[in-house]
Design an enzyme around this catalytic site. Sequence first.
Site, PDB file in Angstrom:
ATOM      1  N   VAL A 103       0.773  -1.036   0.147  1.00 16.75           N
ATOM      2  CA  VAL A 103       0.149  -0.009   0.009  1.00 16.75           C
ATOM      3  C   VAL A 103       0.922   1.425  -0.150  1.00 16.75           C
ATOM      4  O   VAL A 103       0.254   2.499  -0.026  1.00 16.75           O
ATOM      5  CB  VAL A 103      -1.044   0.063   1.236  1.00 16.75           C
ATOM      6  CG1 VAL A 103      -2.007  -1.085   1.350  1.00 16.75           C
ATOM      7  CG2 VAL A 103      -0.461   0.087   2.517  1.00 16.75           C
ATOM      8  N   HIS A 119      -4.408  -3.672  -2.883  1.00 16.71           N
ATOM      9  CA  HIS A 119      -4.775  -3.361  -1.497  1.00 16.71           C
ATOM     10  C   HIS A 119      -4.965  -2.020  -1.115  1.00 16.71           C
ATOM     11  O   HIS A 119      -4.856  -1.819   0.092  1.00 16.71           O
ATOM     12  CB  HIS A 119      -3.735  -4.385  -0.327  1.00 16.71           C
ATOM     13  CG  HIS A 119      -3.791  -5.530  -0.538  1.00 16.71           C
ATOM     14  ND1 HIS A 119      -2.667  -6.485  -0.063  1.00 16.71           N
ATOM     15  CD2 HIS A 119      -4.637  -6.572  -1.056  1.00 16.71           C
ATOM     16  CE1 HIS A 119      -3.036  -7.857  -0.248  1.00 16.71           C
ATOM     17  NE2 HIS A 119      -4.375  -7.776  -0.886  1.00 16.71           N
ATOM     18  N   CYS A 141     -18.424  14.997  -2.560  1.00 19.59           N
ATOM     19  CA  CYS A 141     -17.533  15.867  -1.946  1.00 19.59           C
ATOM     20  C   CYS A 141     -16.221  14.956  -1.899  1.00 19.59           C
ATOM     21  O   CYS A 141     -15.838  14.052  -2.036  1.00 19.59           O
ATOM     22  CB  CYS A 141     -17.840  15.961  -0.519  1.00 19.59           C
ATOM     23  SG  CYS A 141     -19.369  16.740  -0.292  1.00 19.59           S
ATOM     24  N   GLU A 222      13.004 -16.358   1.366  1.00 14.91           N
ATOM     25  CA  GLU A 222      12.606 -17.362   2.289  1.00 14.91           C
ATOM     26  C   GLU A 222      11.618 -18.148   1.310  1.00 14.91           C
ATOM     27  O   GLU A 222      10.995 -17.795   0.224  1.00 14.91           O
ATOM     28  CB  GLU A 222      11.696 -16.592   3.532  1.00 14.91           C
ATOM     29  CG  GLU A 222      12.711 -15.803   4.186  1.00 14.91           C
ATOM     30  CD  GLU A 222      13.765 -16.552   4.945  1.00 14.91           C
ATOM     31  OE1 GLU A 222      13.351 -17.668   5.242  1.00 14.91           O
ATOM     32  OE2 GLU A 222      14.581 -15.802   5.394  1.00 14.91           O
TER      33      GLU A 222
END
Length: 247
Positions: A103, A119, A141, A222
């Site tokens: 994000v 996301h 708005c 990993e």
Amino acid sequence: MDTDTVRRWIEEAQHLCVLTGAGMSAESGVPTFRDALTGLWARYDAAELATEQGFRAQPALVWDWYQSRREGVARAQPNAGHLAIARWQADHPGRLTLVTQNVDDLHQRAGSTGVLCLHGALFVDRWLDACPRRARGEPACDPGSAEPGHPPRCRSCGNLVRPGVVWFGEDLPPDVLEAAERAAEACDLMLVVGTSGVVYPAAGLPAVARRCGARVVVVNPEPSGIDPLAHVVLRGTAAGLLPVLLR
């Protein structure tokens, strides 16, 4: 197979899709959501800080948490992996689609364009509830004009401003997810970088790519949930390997 083989695949690909996850940003010093729950925030859990229910119950608390996240991310800088993707995209117009689970705005600050943010976006604000003006057929708005506060609120109706991230229990933006699925279906090669491969529907995109005939390459220091379906798994970091693969 080694990096030379993957480099050749990248050179041959007419459409490259890159999927990035939290490991990519971690190399720039951006902690994952749970890793950031330290110090003052250690006593809180995801249900309090990353759900609509938690925000409605304690809007000031959640707003301040995301403001602290924004401040930390703003200090981070794109790493060599972000820059390598942006350079390759600029040098090969129309051949790369970038999909991210992150994000933050590090890909955009590195120079990548058209980033599909599955996301949401940490630095984008939106209304908590649908603007009532839209129901009347009027323009909604602008959250940027909201009355300052913790959180800001609409001067007219009191609607609260929330961060533009996807919280637990919320759907991904349908247009972004659809575009990501199209990119997975159309690519010749998918690079999966720094993602654990356990958060769906993003984790399902490599399977879509492979089912449609693409090669799948994992770049991760990993083990990940994508490893079993990958053609090649390269153990290393994004900052270390992407400049080699995309040079």
